[in-house]
Design a protein around this motif. Structure first.
Motif, PDB file in Angstrom:
ATOM      1  N   ILE A 105       0.836  -1.197   0.000  1.00  0.00           N
ATOM      2  CA  ILE A 105       0.000   0.000   0.000  1.00  0.00           C
ATOM      3  C   ILE A 105       0.874   1.250   0.000  1.00  0.00           C
ATOM      4  CG2 ILE A 105      -1.719   1.332   1.302  1.00  0.00           C
ATOM      5  CD1 ILE A 105      -2.870  -1.236   0.215  1.00  0.00           C
ATOM      6  N   ARG A 106       1.934   1.186   0.812  1.00  0.00           N
ATOM      7  CA  ARG A 106       2.774   2.369   0.960  1.00  0.00           C
ATOM      8  C   ARG A 106       3.434   2.756  -0.360  1.00  0.00           C
ATOM      9  NH1 ARG A 106       7.081   1.962   4.571  1.00  0.00           N
ATOM     10  NH2 ARG A 106       7.721   3.834   3.471  1.00  0.00           N
ATOM     11  N   LEU A 107       3.890   1.843  -1.131  1.00  0.00           N
ATOM     12  CA  LEU A 107       4.524   2.143  -2.412  1.00  0.00           C
ATOM     13  C   LEU A 107       3.500   2.724  -3.390  1.00  0.00           C
ATOM     14  CD1 LEU A 107       7.117   2.169  -3.950  1.00  0.00           C
ATOM     15  CD2 LEU A 107       6.729  -0.222  -4.616  1.00  0.00           C
ATOM     16  N   ASP A 108       2.284   2.177  -3.376  1.00  0.00           N
ATOM     17  CA  ASP A 108       1.224   2.743  -4.215  1.00  0.00           C
ATOM     18  C   ASP A 108       0.981   4.195  -3.871  1.00  0.00           C
ATOM     19  OD1 ASP A 108       0.295   0.889  -6.084  1.00  0.00           O
ATOM     20  OD2 ASP A 108      -0.548  -0.334  -4.429  1.00  0.00           O
ATOM     21  N   GLU A 109       0.883   4.403  -2.563  1.00  0.00           N
ATOM     22  CA  GLU A 109       0.647   5.781  -2.117  1.00  0.00           C
ATOM     23  C   GLU A 109       1.771   6.710  -2.542  1.00  0.00           C
ATOM     24  OE1 GLU A 109       0.031   5.919   2.058  1.00  0.00           O
ATOM     25  OE2 GLU A 109      -2.078   5.290   1.893  1.00  0.00           O
ATOM     26  N   GLU A 110       2.983   6.161  -2.382  1.00  0.00           N
ATOM     27  CA  GLU A 110       4.154   6.978  -2.731  1.00  0.00           C
ATOM     28  C   GLU A 110       4.138   7.356  -4.213  1.00  0.00           C
ATOM     29  OE1 GLU A 110       8.952   6.712  -2.045  1.00  0.00           O
ATOM     30  OE2 GLU A 110       7.619   5.427  -0.862  1.00  0.00           O
ATOM     31  N   ILE A 111       3.806   6.383  -5.062  1.00  0.00           N
ATOM     32  CA  ILE A 111       3.750   6.658  -6.499  1.00  0.00           C
ATOM     33  C   ILE A 111       2.670   7.685  -6.809  1.00  0.00           C
ATOM     34  CG2 ILE A 111       3.196   5.661  -8.757  1.00  0.00           C
ATOM     35  CD1 ILE A 111       4.556   3.072  -7.752  1.00  0.00           C
ATOM     36  N   LYS A 112       1.539   7.507  -6.164  1.00  0.00           N
ATOM     37  CA  LYS A 112       0.407   8.424  -6.362  1.00  0.00           C
ATOM     38  C   LYS A 112       0.799   9.842  -5.931  1.00  0.00           C
ATOM     39  CE  LYS A 112      -3.973   9.452  -7.127  1.00  0.00           C
ATOM     40  NZ  LYS A 112      -3.604  10.799  -7.505  1.00  0.00           N
ATOM     41  N   LYS A 113       1.429   9.896  -4.744  1.00  0.00           N
ATOM     42  CA  LYS A 113       1.831  11.182  -4.197  1.00  0.00           C
ATOM     43  C   LYS A 113       2.827  11.875  -5.145  1.00  0.00           C
ATOM     44  CE  LYS A 113       3.897  12.516  -0.403  1.00  0.00           C
ATOM     45  NZ  LYS A 113       4.793  12.136   0.735  1.00  0.00           N
ATOM     46  N   MET A 114       3.773  11.033  -5.630  1.00  0.00           N
ATOM     47  CA  MET A 114       4.805  11.568  -6.518  1.00  0.00           C
ATOM     48  C   MET A 114       4.178  12.095  -7.804  1.00  0.00           C
ATOM     49  SD  MET A 114       8.391   9.720  -7.430  1.00  0.00           S
ATOM     50  CE  MET A 114       8.823   9.329  -5.749  1.00  0.00           C
ATOM     51  N   GLU A 115       3.174  11.375  -8.307  1.00  0.00           N
ATOM     52  CA  GLU A 115       2.489  11.783  -9.534  1.00  0.00           C
ATOM     53  C   GLU A 115       1.819  13.145  -9.339  1.00  0.00           C
ATOM     54  OE1 GLU A 115      -0.040   8.668 -10.912  1.00  0.00           O
ATOM     55  OE2 GLU A 115      -0.611   9.799 -12.706  1.00  0.00           O
ATOM     56  N   ASP A 116       1.126  13.286  -8.183  1.00  0.00           N
ATOM     57  CA  ASP A 116       0.462  14.571  -7.892  1.00  0.00           C
ATOM     58  C   ASP A 116       1.486  15.711  -7.767  1.00  0.00           C
ATOM     59  OD1 ASP A 116      -1.894  13.263  -7.921  1.00  0.00           O
ATOM     60  OD2 ASP A 116      -2.146  13.186  -5.724  1.00  0.00           O
ATOM     61  N   GLU A 117       2.536  15.338  -6.997  1.00  0.00           N
ATOM     62  CA  GLU A 117       3.585  16.313  -6.745  1.00  0.00           C
ATOM     63  C   GLU A 117       4.204  16.787  -8.074  1.00  0.00           C
ATOM     64  OE1 GLU A 117       6.404  15.198  -3.430  1.00  0.00           O
ATOM     65  OE2 GLU A 117       7.805  15.263  -5.112  1.00  0.00           O
ATOM     66  N   ILE A 118       4.452  15.818  -8.979  1.00  0.00           N
ATOM     67  CA  ILE A 118       5.058  16.149 -10.269  1.00  0.00           C
ATOM     68  C   ILE A 118       4.158  17.064 -11.080  1.00  0.00           C
ATOM     69  CG2 ILE A 118       5.660  15.188 -12.531  1.00  0.00           C
ATOM     70  CD1 ILE A 118       6.910  12.819 -11.030  1.00  0.00           C
ATOM     71  N   SER A 119       2.852  16.718 -11.160  1.00  0.00           N
ATOM     72  CA  SER A 119       2.006  17.561 -12.007  1.00  0.00           C
ATOM     73  C   SER A 119       1.865  18.946 -11.387  1.00  0.00           C
ATOM     74  CB  SER A 119       0.643  16.905 -12.286  1.00  0.00           C
ATOM     75  OG  SER A 119       0.019  16.594 -11.084  1.00  0.00           O
ATOM     76  N   GLN A 120       1.866  19.019 -10.049  1.00  0.00           N
ATOM     77  CA  GLN A 120       1.831  20.313  -9.378  1.00  0.00           C
ATOM     78  C   GLN A 120       3.060  21.155  -9.755  1.00  0.00           C
ATOM     79  OE1 GLN A 120      -0.839  21.070  -7.510  1.00  0.00           O
ATOM     80  NE2 GLN A 120       0.008  23.171  -7.462  1.00  0.00           N
ATOM     81  N   LYS A 121       4.234  20.506  -9.645  1.00  0.00           N
ATOM     82  CA  LYS A 121       5.489  21.228  -9.945  1.00  0.00           C
ATOM     83  C   LYS A 121       5.571  21.675 -11.398  1.00  0.00           C
ATOM     84  CE  LYS A 121       8.506  19.755  -6.272  1.00  0.00           C
ATOM     85  NZ  LYS A 121       9.628  18.932  -5.809  1.00  0.00           N
ATOM     86  N   LEU A 122       5.102  20.769 -12.282  1.00  0.00           N
ATOM     87  CA  LEU A 122       5.148  21.138 -13.698  1.00  0.00           C
ATOM     88  C   LEU A 122       4.240  22.317 -13.995  1.00  0.00           C
ATOM     89  CD1 LEU A 122       5.245  17.638 -15.442  1.00  0.00           C
ATOM     90  CD2 LEU A 122       7.059  19.360 -15.393  1.00  0.00           C
ATOM     91  N   GLU A 123       3.059  22.317 -13.363  1.00  0.00           N
ATOM     92  CA  GLU A 123       2.125  23.429 -13.561  1.00  0.00           C
ATOM     93  C   GLU A 123       2.767  24.750 -13.136  1.00  0.00           C
ATOM     94  OE1 GLU A 123      -0.711  23.607 -15.140  1.00  0.00           O
ATOM     95  OE2 GLU A 123      -0.485  21.437 -15.502  1.00  0.00           O
ATOM     96  N   ASN A 124       3.521  24.664 -12.012  1.00  0.00           N
ATOM     97  CA  ASN A 124       4.096  25.882 -11.462  1.00  0.00           C
ATOM     98  C   ASN A 124       5.397  26.330 -12.141  1.00  0.00           C
ATOM     99  OD1 ASN A 124       2.016  26.053  -9.674  1.00  0.00           O
ATOM    100  ND2 ASN A 124       3.106  25.034  -8.004  1.00  0.00           N
ATOM    101  N   ALA A 125       5.968  25.401 -12.929  1.00  0.00           N
ATOM    102  CA  ALA A 125       7.262  25.736 -13.535  1.00  0.00           C
ATOM    103  C   ALA A 125       7.137  26.972 -14.411  1.00  0.00           C
ATOM    104  CB  ALA A 125       7.787  24.568 -14.356  1.00  0.00           C
ATOM    105  N   ASN A 126       8.093  27.870 -14.238  1.00  0.00           N
ATOM    106  CA  ASN A 126       7.996  29.160 -14.904  1.00  0.00           C
ATOM    107  C   ASN A 126       9.101  29.419 -15.927  1.00  0.00           C
ATOM    108  OD1 ASN A 126       6.398  31.354 -15.154  1.00  0.00           O
ATOM    109  ND2 ASN A 126       6.585  31.983 -13.005  1.00  0.00           N
ATOM    110  N   SER A 127      10.067  28.494 -15.924  1.00  0.00           N
ATOM    111  CA  SER A 127      11.173  28.689 -16.863  1.00  0.00           C
ATOM    112  C   SER A 127      11.739  27.337 -17.255  1.00  0.00           C
ATOM    113  CB  SER A 127      12.269  29.540 -16.217  1.00  0.00           C
ATOM    114  OG  SER A 127      12.841  28.826 -15.148  1.00  0.00           O
TER     115      SER A 127
END
Ligand code: DAH
Length: 331
Positions: free
Chosen positions: A2-24
């Protein structure tokens, strides 16, 4: 797991958040390194796969690789977005307002002597006179003899005139009157010229320079009288100094005119001499081969610096050659 699934999910959210915010593009590159670099987060997950139970490895291997592919695709998508943003930002920074004034160079202006000389020329051009010129190194003949100026005349003294070669009779012209001679020798009457130019004399004080400027005038035609001369110079004085001016002709002597006058212009209560003039002496006509029975004429000569001094109230002629910009810029 379960923990690895969560980690992957979290990472996916985190990545799309960061990409959205990327400015350069720089931030985008940082994200790539953070996840896909040698020690990146996704790279680490893949490395740790070996610790999973054998049956889980392919399942999570697939999930993590999907995340990796997704990230790579997303990065490419954002790259084109960010490239466009950066291009616009650069264009904005390099924007030039071509409607603004440029840095202006100060270009100066003509010297007062040149301006007054041109003013004199314009007045006579408006009366139909042509401009004539002659050399500054003149013959003694043109400068003196042909102008009826005898050997004994003080102007011919070495103390008054710069001789280039006394033997060959070459000198720096002491007035612009020799242009009269050159003009009459080169064409036949009627003649109506002015001759502006530099002249030289051995003088230097508050009212004399060794080099200064004159404008000579010559009119030759049939039946020319003193009345024509007076009308012409009165017109000139009024144009030059103002319509309220009066002129006065005082008898004088010049070797090349008979009768001769000094011409005065009214200044307030007084009179100031502005030029010399007269009716062309018959001997001058003879010197150029004109028949003095047929041709008559008048001539005049004025100092340009002197006219400028009177007009602008300058009391020392040396100001013209001192190169003092405070003086030059006033006009
Ligand atoms: N050449 C004279 C001078 O330098 C000025 C002058 C006087 C010129 C009378 C003339 C003239 O043509 O008629 O002082």
């Amino acid at each position: 797991m379960i923990r690895l699934d969560e980690e992957i999910k979290k990472m996916e959210d985190e990545i799309s958040q960061k990409l959205e915010n990327a400015n350069s593009l720089k931030e985008l590159q940082d994200i790539r390194v953070e996840y896909l670099g040698k020690k990146g987060k996704i790279t680490t997950l893949l490395k740790n796969l070996k610790n999973l139970p054998r049956d889980q490895k392919p399942i999570y291997g697939k999930k993590i690789n999907e995340l990796k592919d997704k990230l790579e695709k997303e990065i490419e998508k954002h790259r084109s977005r960010l490239e466009e943003i950066e291009e616009n930002r650069r264009l904005e920074q390099e924007r030039v307002d071509i409607t603004l004034f440029g840095a202006r160079r100060s270009i100066g202006h003509r010297h007062l002597v040149s301006m007054v000389m041109e003013e004199i020329e314009d007045i006579f051009i408006s009366l139909g006179y042509e401009i004539a010129e002659g050399p500054e190194a003149e013959t003694e003949h043109n400068n003196f003899d042909a102008l009826n100026t005898p050997e004994w005349h003080p102007a011919r003294d070495e103390h008054d005139t710069f001789y280039i070669s006394r033997k060959d009779g070459i000198l720096l012209r002491s007035h612009t009157s020799p242009v009269q001679i050159r003009t009459m020798l080169s064409k036949s009457p009627p003649i109506k010229i002015i001759a502006p130019g530099k002249v030289y004399r051995r003088d230097y004080d508050a009212t004399h320079l060794p080099m200064f400027h004159q404008v000579e005038g010559l009119l030759v035609d049939r039946k020319v009288s003193v009345a024509h001369l007076k009308a012409t110079l009165d017109f000139f004085a009024k144009k030059m100094f103002g319509p309220e001016r009066k002129t006065k002709f005082v008898p004088s002597f010049f070797p090349f005119t008979e009768p001769s006058f000094e011409v005065y212009v009214s200044f307030g209560d007084g009179w100031l001499e502005i030029l010399g003039a007269g009716m062309v002496d018959p001997n001058v006509f003879k010197a150029v081969g004109y028949d003095p029975e047929e041709w008559t004429g008048f001539a005049f000569g004025m100092g340009v610096e002197r006219i400028a001094m009177l007009k602008y109230g300058i009391d020392d002629i040396r100001m013209f050659v001192r190169n003092d910009l405070r003086f030059v810029r006033q006009f």
